[in-house]
Design a protein around this motif. Sequence first.
Motif, PDB file in Angstrom:
ATOM      1  N   ASP A 175      35.309   7.716  16.436  1.00 51.35           N
ATOM      2  CA  ASP A 175      33.984   7.938  15.858  1.00 51.35           C
ATOM      3  C   ASP A 175      32.943   8.240  16.918  1.00 51.35           C
ATOM      4  O   ASP A 175      31.757   8.049  16.705  1.00 51.35           O
ATOM      5  CB  ASP A 175      33.570   6.707  15.029  1.00 51.35           C
ATOM      6  N   LEU A 231      28.725   8.154  16.683  1.00 49.80           N
ATOM      7  CA  LEU A 231      27.953   7.144  17.424  1.00 49.80           C
ATOM      8  C   LEU A 231      26.992   7.795  18.410  1.00 49.80           C
ATOM      9  O   LEU A 231      25.854   7.356  18.580  1.00 49.80           O
ATOM     10  CB  LEU A 231      28.899   6.180  18.152  1.00 49.80           C
ATOM     11  N   PHE A 232      27.451   8.845  19.090  1.00 52.82           N
ATOM     12  CA  PHE A 232      26.568   9.533  20.027  1.00 52.82           C
ATOM     13  C   PHE A 232      25.378  10.128  19.273  1.00 52.82           C
ATOM     14  O   PHE A 232      24.229  10.077  19.743  1.00 52.82           O
ATOM     15  CB  PHE A 232      27.332  10.624  20.770  1.00 52.82           C
ATOM     16  N   LEU A 271      30.088   3.929  25.239  1.00 50.06           N
ATOM     17  CA  LEU A 271      31.256   4.405  24.484  1.00 50.06           C
ATOM     18  C   LEU A 271      32.466   4.391  25.403  1.00 50.06           C
ATOM     19  O   LEU A 271      32.413   4.943  26.502  1.00 50.06           O
ATOM     20  CB  LEU A 271      31.021   5.844  23.980  1.00 50.06           C
TER      21      LEU A 271
END
Lengths: 267, 267, 267, 267, 267, 267
Positions: free
Chosen positions: B21, B25-26, B172
């Motif tokens: 994902d 998320l970014f 991340l």
Amino acid sequence: MKDTLDQHRVAAEPWYKPQGDEVALFTAAWTARMPVMLKGPTGCGKTRFVEHMAWALGRPLVTIACNEDMTASDLVGRFLLDAEGTRWQDGPLTFAARHGAICYLDEVVEARQDTTVAIHPLTDDRRALPLEKKGELLRAHADFLLVISYNPGYQSLMKDLKQSTKQRFGALDFTWPEPGIEAEIVAHESGVEAGTAGRLVEIGTRARNLKGHGLDEGLSTRMLIHAGRLIAGGVAPRAACSMALVRPITDDPDMRDALDAAVATWF
Amino acid sequence: MKDTLDQHRVAAEPWYKPQGDEVALFTAAWTARMPVMLKGPTGCGKTRFVEHMAWALGRPLVTIACNEDMTASDLVGRFLLDAEGTRWQDGPLTFAARHGAICYLDEVVEARQDTTVAIHPLTDDRRALPLEKKGELLRAHADFLLVISYNPGYQSLMKDLKQSTKQRFGALDFTWPEPGIEAEIVAHESGVEAGTAGRLVEIGTRARNLKGHGLDEGLSTRMLIHAGRLIAGGVAPRAACSMALVRPITDDPDMRDALDAAVATWF
Amino acid sequence: MKDTLDQHRVAAEPWYKPQGDEVALFTAAWTARMPVMLKGPTGCGKTRFVEHMAWALGRPLVTIACNEDMTASDLVGRFLLDAEGTRWQDGPLTFAARHGAICYLDEVVEARQDTTVAIHPLTDDRRALPLEKKGELLRAHADFLLVISYNPGYQSLMKDLKQSTKQRFGALDFTWPEPGIEAEIVAHESGVEAGTAGRLVEIGTRARNLKGHGLDEGLSTRMLIHAGRLIAGGVAPRAACSMALVRPITDDPDMRDALDAAVATWF
Amino acid sequence: MKDTLDQHRVAAEPWYKPQGDEVALFTAAWTARMPVMLKGPTGCGKTRFVEHMAWALGRPLVTIACNEDMTASDLVGRFLLDAEGTRWQDGPLTFAARHGAICYLDEVVEARQDTTVAIHPLTDDRRALPLEKKGELLRAHADFLLVISYNPGYQSLMKDLKQSTKQRFGALDFTWPEPGIEAEIVAHESGVEAGTAGRLVEIGTRARNLKGHGLDEGLSTRMLIHAGRLIAGGVAPRAACSMALVRPITDDPDMRDALDAAVATWF
Amino acid sequence: MKDTLDQHRVAAEPWYKPQGDEVALFTAAWTARMPVMLKGPTGCGKTRFVEHMAWALGRPLVTIACNEDMTASDLVGRFLLDAEGTRWQDGPLTFAARHGAICYLDEVVEARQDTTVAIHPLTDDRRALPLEKKGELLRAHADFLLVISYNPGYQSLMKDLKQSTKQRFGALDFTWPEPGIEAEIVAHESGVEAGTAGRLVEIGTRARNLKGHGLDEGLSTRMLIHAGRLIAGGVAPRAACSMALVRPITDDPDMRDALDAAVATWF
Amino acid sequence: MKDTLDQHRVAAEPWYKPQGDEVALFTAAWTARMPVMLKGPTGCGKTRFVEHMAWALGRPLVTIACNEDMTASDLVGRFLLDAEGTRWQDGPLTFAARHGAICYLDEVVEARQDTTVAIHPLTDDRRALPLEKKGELLRAHADFLLVISYNPGYQSLMKDLKQSTKQRFGALDFTWPEPGIEAEIVAHESGVEAGTAGRLVEIGTRARNLKGHGLDEGLSTRMLIHAGRLIAGGVAPRAACSMALVRPITDDPDMRDALDAAVATWF
């Protein structure tokens, strides 16, 4: 600019005796534009090889002898003060990237480990070099190729290439040529006849066996050529070997005597 | 200035195969203007990901390869001497903050620990950058986002990000793609057919298991692509793997033989 | 010059939730022109507090992020080369002293220990700053106040403030706010509702108990706000906490699992 | 130049309470033009004393806060680039020597040990300063006197004055004033009445006994004055002592509690 | 240039009391143009001696106080920027070599060991100084002589003269004068009568016996003169000795008491 | 430029007494353009030998005393600022390579190890020097020869020539001349008669036997010449030996007495 580029062209074919499939592999790497790392000990022919390949591929060659004081600006370029103000001057890496030369970073492990990070953007798919001071993002010329040399024997805690640098290159191992080939090289480069060249190579082989047993590194092909040239110039073989092979590599009296004795076996 | 900005735009969509994902998320971090840290080993796709995101979000991308010699001035800017006196030139960080680019500090842990302090005012609510030499307090463009990459495997006593820096970023985790995805990537990027790509990925998986048992770091996806390109260019698979996978990452004869044997299992 | 000063004014009242009598004590120090040291961990609100006080006292605020490369000239000023020769430019410390701003040296312990000596003449009865290169002895503006921040957790043999520096300041201790106040802050700054904010604070409290047991430092309020903003932007709470709270502060798999488990208790 | 000199004159008589015969001895040293070293802990009044003496002897005072980055050029002077080329600018030491000021090198042990060698020619019979870059051999003004301060408690292997430097100075020992005198000083400087001043001095005496038992250095008179000023400004004595005496000198919770308890004994 | 040279002439005969045959030996070395090294402890008269000899031989004297920051350019010279471009300025060593002065490198061991290599070409038969930046090979003036001072007591692993430097000099040992001569010197230089001077020398002798037993170095003649001058100016002998002899050389309370007691024996 | 070159010509034949076949071997190396390394202790005649050879071969001689602060720019050249902007100035190495001089790097081991890498391209078949700042690839003049000196006794972990540098040179061993030859040299250079010269050589031989037993290095021929010159100038032999032979090489009283006693045996 063209004139400047021309002075980096390899004018005549450098004599090169292949040791294996290194010419084919370098050519394939060049075709894939994969950066290349030449690994091997001092004086075994890496520089000669890259000159030969530059000639064979018809590309100019920009050679940079790396050292610890080399800054990113030395590689990339800087502003110079001129009569009309400041003027940007490409460094050798930028010059090579802009004009499509082969750029050869000799003894790259001498450069500051973190300075080598500066070459990363040129070695992945971006093939770009940010000239941050100039505010330019230079896209490398389609013919540009980066080549580095690296002597694994010099690895230490302080000086080694980072893995993230190494992984950006394909690597070719070099070592001293096998005796028959090396004798041919010595004879061709120094002008001695084959028998003398063979004896010099025998001495070199003996001395290489002492690596790690009192000698930090083996005798290079270049040293054998040096000895050959002195002999070809009329110096007595023992004196020539003493000057060109023995004295340069050891300061230890016992080792010196051992090497002189090895020389005396052959001359 | 617009031209300069344009050269930082990502022209074509970079091919990117998501691993989880991370795209969502970014995007959320971008919407919240939360600075982002990309963690993971060398060559697993962090740089490609940030290029993809810059393209997807339609922002220019300013990439800075960090190194130990980088001064605050290299990031922030400096006065240049000109025909009419001194002229301020934004550094890449200032340039990105002023014009709303994504600024990507690659391998930030290479930068001097205290130099990284210079980015702090851009990473909290102030979103400001004091240009002390110029006497300007730059408020960042609303679209500016700071992204850094970080390889945890390189942590050491000497080089680690300060907690007060880390806490300013959302993070991340990246790692090598799972085999199916990685084979797809290798095939797409190198041009080899799926079977060969799969065999290369198998070799990479083996080598990654040796991390910590004689290898400092695992084989990167980039290296597998290198090998694939040589094979696609006609080089025999074993020679291609030797040049692109084995020689670059080890100088140890035993490890080299072990890796060559692993290659021979698959080709 | 007035314009430059104006850009350092705090335009709107920064939202600040007092934790004790720190507002009254800072005001008294300001009245006595006693330099102030703000002590406390990363991200607990020291910067926000000094912005609040600058706004409350109606003074411009000059913030300087200290780092090891900062020279005295970076603080004090330097001569710049101009079309008409050299021109003196005040550094931020000089600027603040001359115009009566609050000068905030953030993370002062990062500065070279001996560089901090440069602020001594401004912190005793002389309230003067010798601009040695300019040949000027600057008497500080009556409204000038020097404020420094300092994280005791970072003390080490190499980096600590000298006693002769510390003794020149009055000190205020800061720490993370108590849970009720912190939840209020997280809700206000991130936009999540009170229940979510409370759960984030609970996670923060757990993680802070791990300080010294595998974590170098506790979670900051800023990180909780980051997580809240992601949640407010639609990210699932567990993913938001993973990105904003867990991944940034640890690279250790066991610690990461422990923190993820703590998150899972609350969301 | 006269204007510049004037700004170094001590305008009003600095209030100074003698502790012994230091005024007479300094005056005798001045008459003999013997360089003087003021020894003693942080904040015990050395700087105030030299200001008093400069006022009493009617000499301008040039104070230089020493630090490790200070180069010889910072002391001696340098060429500045001007519209009409380069122009020499005296550094503060040269300025003082040329115009007959008292030059006070504060915390001289912070300066690079070898930089202090630069003052040697001014401290023997030659009383000369070679301005090597300018090609001038400056003979010091008849009224020039060099004074240095030195905190013996900071001695370490790395930082100590060389014997060949120490031997060039006469030395005066300073320490914290005896309680009666110190209370008078605190009352005079802070505005609190005598009883409060006395209690502050009692606290100071207690804390000084902890030097070497958890505190690196004793409380300075300056800190007591700080506390007094807060009290005079309406802050409750315990809060004032906490801010001005306790928090600045320790980060250790146990020591902080012990000191807070000592405060509670008196207020 | 003549004016500049003149300011280095020793105007009046420096009073010097010979301790042995050092005047004759120095004169012979001068005649043979053999570089001279003056060895001995701090403050025993080496500087005075070289001034005396410069006067006696009628040569200008260029004194350079060596320090670790001194670069080769500081000794040799540099280009200065001028209204009409750059202009070369001789450094003090070049100045002395060009015009035939005696060049005295004081405390040469403070200079960077490798910087001292720069003086080698002036100390062998070549008597030349390559001004590499200027492209000039300066042949030293026939009257040029190089003199260095050296305190053997300061030898350490880090700081010692290289053998290849030492061997270029003839050496003269200096030490503190014998008591009768030293008393004569103290009386002459300070103005005290002979009895007081004798008592000061007795104190000095005692203190020198403590060298290595708590004192790093003995009392210098210069310090005795300092004490004498204070006494001659009306200061009580015990106070004068405390200020000029005891406080400068020790921070240790026991040693201070021991030395004060020694003073009390004589005054 | 011709004038500049001329000042590097060796005007008169330097007196040189050969010790073996070094003249013939150097001549052969010159003919083969093989770089030469002169190995041996301090002051045994290496510099004199290279001056003799420059004279004998009719080449100008550019001597560079190496030191740790020497940068690549000091060797290679730099841009100078001029009335009409910047102007390139060849460094001594470039000057020698361009005009065909012998370039002698004296005490090359003093140079930064990595700076010596800069000479590599001049010492292999390329015989080229990249002037990266100028963008010129200088091909060395056909008569250019590089010579370095090297004292094996100074080897240490920190300072040694790299093997990859050593292997580029032929090497000649130097040591102190045998007694008969050395006495002839001392007599010729100092002007003493043969008997005195012989006695000086005897003293030198004794002292050399102490190398490693309290002396770091043996007495050089140069020191014996120094003593001879003092004696020839009328100084008593014992005083001359004390000044020229003993005091320079030891600070140890016992060693000094031992050497003085050795002197007393012969004079």
